[in-house]
Design a protein around this motif. Structure first.
Motif, PDB file in Angstrom:
ATOM      1  N   SER A 257      33.510  14.821  55.987  1.00  0.00           N
ATOM      2  CA  SER A 257      32.497  15.820  55.627  1.00  0.00           C
ATOM      3  C   SER A 257      32.279  15.797  54.117  1.00  0.00           C
ATOM      4  O   SER A 257      33.180  15.426  53.367  1.00  0.00           O
ATOM      5  CB  SER A 257      33.015  17.195  56.051  1.00  0.00           C
ATOM      6  OG  SER A 257      32.286  18.225  55.443  1.00  0.00           O
TER       7      SER A 257
ATOM      8  N   TYR B  65      31.474  23.988  56.188  1.00  0.00           N
ATOM      9  CA  TYR B  65      31.927  22.599  56.369  1.00  0.00           C
ATOM     10  C   TYR B  65      31.277  21.946  57.592  1.00  0.00           C
ATOM     11  O   TYR B  65      31.062  20.733  57.601  1.00  0.00           O
ATOM     12  CB  TYR B  65      33.450  22.526  56.455  1.00  0.00           C
ATOM     13  CG  TYR B  65      34.114  22.751  55.123  1.00  0.00           C
ATOM     14  CD1 TYR B  65      33.980  21.819  54.092  1.00  0.00           C
ATOM     15  CD2 TYR B  65      34.844  23.904  54.859  1.00  0.00           C
ATOM     16  CE1 TYR B  65      34.562  22.022  52.847  1.00  0.00           C
ATOM     17  CE2 TYR B  65      35.434  24.120  53.624  1.00  0.00           C
ATOM     18  CZ  TYR B  65      35.288  23.174  52.620  1.00  0.00           C
ATOM     19  OH  TYR B  65      35.855  23.374  51.386  1.00  0.00           O
ATOM     20  N   GLU B  66      30.954  22.753  58.588  1.00  0.00           N
ATOM     21  CA  GLU B  66      30.280  22.169  59.757  1.00  0.00           C
ATOM     22  C   GLU B  66      28.895  21.650  59.349  1.00  0.00           C
ATOM     23  O   GLU B  66      28.498  20.547  59.716  1.00  0.00           O
ATOM     24  CB  GLU B  66      30.167  23.201  60.890  1.00  0.00           C
ATOM     25  CG  GLU B  66      29.532  22.593  62.129  1.00  0.00           C
ATOM     26  CD  GLU B  66      29.593  23.487  63.347  1.00  0.00           C
ATOM     27  OE1 GLU B  66      30.110  24.623  63.240  1.00  0.00           O
ATOM     28  OE2 GLU B  66      29.120  23.051  64.410  1.00  0.00           O
TER      29      GLU B  66
ATOM     30  N   GLU C  51      28.037  20.752  56.389  1.00  0.00           N
ATOM     31  CA  GLU C  51      28.237  19.603  55.510  1.00  0.00           C
ATOM     32  C   GLU C  51      28.742  18.384  56.275  1.00  0.00           C
ATOM     33  O   GLU C  51      28.532  17.255  55.847  1.00  0.00           O
ATOM     34  CB  GLU C  51      29.195  19.968  54.371  1.00  0.00           C
ATOM     35  CG  GLU C  51      28.547  20.821  53.284  1.00  0.00           C
ATOM     36  CD  GLU C  51      27.457  20.086  52.521  1.00  0.00           C
ATOM     37  OE1 GLU C  51      26.321  19.975  53.046  1.00  0.00           O
ATOM     38  OE2 GLU C  51      27.714  19.630  51.387  1.00  0.00           O
ATOM     39  N   SER C  52      29.418  18.597  57.402  1.00  0.00           N
ATOM     40  CA  SER C  52      29.842  17.438  58.210  1.00  0.00           C
ATOM     41  C   SER C  52      28.627  16.820  58.900  1.00  0.00           C
ATOM     42  O   SER C  52      28.530  15.596  59.006  1.00  0.00           O
ATOM     43  CB  SER C  52      30.936  17.806  59.218  1.00  0.00           C
ATOM     44  OG  SER C  52      30.440  18.621  60.246  1.00  0.00           O
TER      45      SER C  52
ATOM     46  N   TYR D 157      26.766  14.941  56.159  1.00  0.00           N
ATOM     47  CA  TYR D 157      27.526  13.715  55.883  1.00  0.00           C
ATOM     48  C   TYR D 157      27.294  12.692  57.002  1.00  0.00           C
ATOM     49  O   TYR D 157      27.033  11.513  56.747  1.00  0.00           O
ATOM     50  CB  TYR D 157      29.014  14.070  55.763  1.00  0.00           C
ATOM     51  CG  TYR D 157      29.932  12.891  55.692  1.00  0.00           C
ATOM     52  CD1 TYR D 157      30.231  12.272  54.476  1.00  0.00           C
ATOM     53  CD2 TYR D 157      30.526  12.385  56.841  1.00  0.00           C
ATOM     54  CE1 TYR D 157      31.082  11.179  54.428  1.00  0.00           C
ATOM     55  CE2 TYR D 157      31.370  11.303  56.805  1.00  0.00           C
ATOM     56  CZ  TYR D 157      31.646  10.710  55.593  1.00  0.00           C
ATOM     57  OH  TYR D 157      32.496   9.624  55.551  1.00  0.00           O
ATOM     58  N   TYR D 158      27.386  13.166  58.249  1.00  0.00           N
ATOM     59  CA  TYR D 158      27.214  12.256  59.390  1.00  0.00           C
ATOM     60  C   TYR D 158      25.818  11.626  59.349  1.00  0.00           C
ATOM     61  O   TYR D 158      25.671  10.408  59.462  1.00  0.00           O
ATOM     62  CB  TYR D 158      27.416  13.002  60.711  1.00  0.00           C
ATOM     63  CG  TYR D 158      27.406  12.081  61.906  1.00  0.00           C
ATOM     64  CD1 TYR D 158      28.587  11.628  62.470  1.00  0.00           C
ATOM     65  CD2 TYR D 158      26.200  11.630  62.449  1.00  0.00           C
ATOM     66  CE1 TYR D 158      28.577  10.757  63.554  1.00  0.00           C
ATOM     67  CE2 TYR D 158      26.181  10.758  63.524  1.00  0.00           C
ATOM     68  CZ  TYR D 158      27.373  10.323  64.078  1.00  0.00           C
ATOM     69  OH  TYR D 158      27.348   9.447  65.137  1.00  0.00           O
TER      70      TYR D 158
ATOM     71  N   GLY E  72      37.081  15.532  53.290  1.00  0.00           N
ATOM     72  CA  GLY E  72      36.999  16.825  53.973  1.00  0.00           C
ATOM     73  C   GLY E  72      38.290  17.278  54.635  1.00  0.00           C
ATOM     74  O   GLY E  72      39.374  16.746  54.383  1.00  0.00           O
TER      75      GLY E  72
ATOM     76  N   ILE F 191      36.930  18.203  65.607  1.00  0.00           N
ATOM     77  CA  ILE F 191      36.046  17.358  64.787  1.00  0.00           C
ATOM     78  C   ILE F 191      35.678  16.069  65.535  1.00  0.00           C
ATOM     79  O   ILE F 191      34.585  15.533  65.360  1.00  0.00           O
ATOM     80  CB  ILE F 191      36.683  17.057  63.397  1.00  0.00           C
ATOM     81  CG1 ILE F 191      35.676  16.377  62.469  1.00  0.00           C
ATOM     82  CG2 ILE F 191      37.959  16.233  63.531  1.00  0.00           C
ATOM     83  CD1 ILE F 191      34.523  17.242  62.038  1.00  0.00           C
TER      84      ILE F 191
ATOM     85  N   TYR G  24      31.860  15.021  66.297  1.00  0.00           N
ATOM     86  CA  TYR G  24      31.287  13.711  65.991  1.00  0.00           C
ATOM     87  C   TYR G  24      30.641  13.077  67.228  1.00  0.00           C
ATOM     88  O   TYR G  24      29.587  12.441  67.134  1.00  0.00           O
ATOM     89  CB  TYR G  24      32.359  12.784  65.394  1.00  0.00           C
ATOM     90  CG  TYR G  24      32.278  12.692  63.889  1.00  0.00           C
ATOM     91  CD1 TYR G  24      32.382  13.830  63.094  1.00  0.00           C
ATOM     92  CD2 TYR G  24      32.068  11.480  63.246  1.00  0.00           C
ATOM     93  CE1 TYR G  24      32.295  13.763  61.721  1.00  0.00           C
ATOM     94  CE2 TYR G  24      31.975  11.393  61.874  1.00  0.00           C
ATOM     95  CZ  TYR G  24      32.087  12.540  61.116  1.00  0.00           C
ATOM     96  OH  TYR G  24      31.992  12.461  59.752  1.00  0.00           O
TER      97      TYR G  24
END
Ligand code: FEO
Length: 404
Positions: free
Chosen positions: A172, A193-194, A196-197, A200-201, A232, A242, A246
């Motif tokens: 993340s 963070y979710e 941002e993950s 990022y993904y 992260g 996580i 994903y």
């Protein structure tokens, strides 16, 4: 600064990067990013993944190692799961401090060590199933997981603690501060963070979703008790959360997107925006959630994240000099490069003295596998008749999204 224990023999080190630099030279990270490395201590010591010399990352790493009574010279093995320079950029300096270090990566990874850093000695190529015994029960096992994120990528497994060192996978954006574990963050922080993950993904890994699914399948037999990525949060309380997230992201462009609409718009003098407002009224009437992004004002990184996850997309742009509004042309190019496939898409926009966006647009979206709803264009300011049509187009898109 201190290392964070995952077990008596496994530790997380992390460098928080706070910078106005762009990640990969493209993606903004206003809330920073972490570069995580890991120490596994048996009779010999392995360091898993390194850092680049970015802000003061090597100093942060050194201080955290010192908290364990370890110096760079004490490390026998450097495991490189992935050669992208965010994890290896400091390798040349590290090798000067510890010239005897043995570097372990996949065969393709070893080739990249040679091309990026020009080393030819103390390199060991490993493949899936190979093990490295550090003594005292600490054994590292390697799994090739190509294209998550580069072709040379692997993951490293330590069975005693049940830790999977996954490098880019399950990572993340977002710096971590003085906490690293999932159980140390509250619900509001997890929401951040979710998001941002996902960003990022979509920005980093999205083009390789099929390989994410293959990698997870390959790891199915492992009793994972901790997911330890190199960006992260470290997931020790709910390690599969996580992984499942994903896997969900991997389906967003392959049949299972969120029933939402990402609106992307640009307007020179407001006429396209007036038309877009009518589309939005139609979407609102159908009750479908939507996000809205103005370009070029908002960075494409955020546009990409919402477009990636959403079932529907609205692209609202004027014709600009016989072609697409240039910031929108850039957005579409990024969506294409990042494989934002299988969306329901509505394009609208105004033109001044002559159109032209349509021709360029239709050529640009050729292989995106989009379902295009009937578009609507108008000269100058939209009439009442245009606005009625546009509102109905918004309704149609929303209904198409709901029907998925
Ligand atoms: Fe974090 Fe693909 O590097």
């Amino acid at each position: 600064m201190k290392a964070y224990p995952i077990s008596d023999s496994v530790f997380c080190l992390h460098a928080d990067i706070q910078t106005s630099d762009l990640f990969e030279g493209i993606w903004p990270i206003p809330q920073g990013v972490s570069l995580n490395s890991y120490v596994v201590r048996g009779d010999k010591i392995a360091l898993i993944d390194l850092v680049r010399d970015w802000t003061d990352a090597p100093k942060q790493l050194e201080a955290e190692l010192a908290s364990l009574g370890i110096t760079f010279k004490d490390i026998s093995y450097l495991i490189l799961n992935h050669l992208e320079p965010d994890h290896t950029g400091w390798l040349g300096e590290f090798k000067k401090i510890n010239p005897d270090i043995e570097i372990i990566s996949t065969a393709k990874g070893i080739e990249l060590v040679k091309t990026f850093y020009h080393f030819s000695e103390n390199l060991r190529a490993v493949k899936t199933g190979d093990k490295l015994d550090l003594g005292r029960g600490m054994v590292l096992e390697f799994y090739e997981t190509p294209n998550v994120h580069w072709p040379e990528t692997m993951m490293t497994w330590e069975a005693q603690s049940g830790t999977l060192f996954s490098c880019d996978a399950f990572g993340s954006f977002g710096a971590l501060g003085d906490r690293v574990f999932d159980d140390q963050f509250n619900a509001e922080e997890h929401t951040f963070y979710e998001k941002e993950s996902l960003r990022y993904y979509a920005n980093i890994v999205g083009s390789f979703s099929i390989f994410v699914e293959r990698a997870v399948k390959k790891l199915e037999g492992l009793n994972i008790r901790c997911v330890a990525p190199s960006h992260g949060i470290v997931w020790r309380k709910e390690p599969l959360k996580i992984v499942e997230r994903y896997l969900k992201y991997a389906t967003y462009t392959n049949g299972k997107p969120e029933k939402e609409i990402a609106i992307v718009w640009g307007s020179m003098y407001g006429n396209t925006k007036v038309g877009l407002d009518a589309v939005i009224r139609g979407i609102q009437a159908e009750g479908v959630p939507y996000s809205i992004h103005r370009v070029p004002n908002e960075d494409v990184s955020y546009v990409l994240a919402d477009a990636y996850k959403s079932a529907g997309i609205v692209l609202a742009m004027p014709t600009y000099e016989y072609a697409m509004f240039p910031p929108m042309a850039y957005v579409i190019d990024i969506l294409k490069r990042k494989h934002v496939y299988n969306k329901q898409v509505l394009r609208i926009g105004s033109w001044g003295w002559v159109g032209g966006a349509k021709k360029e647009y239709e050529a640009a979206i050729g292989d995106l596998k989009w379902t295009s709803l009937e578009s609507h264009e108008w000269p100058g300011a939209p009439t009442e008749s245009d606005l009625k049509i546009l509102e109905e187009r918004g309704r149609s898109l929303a209904r198409a999204v709901k029907a998925l």
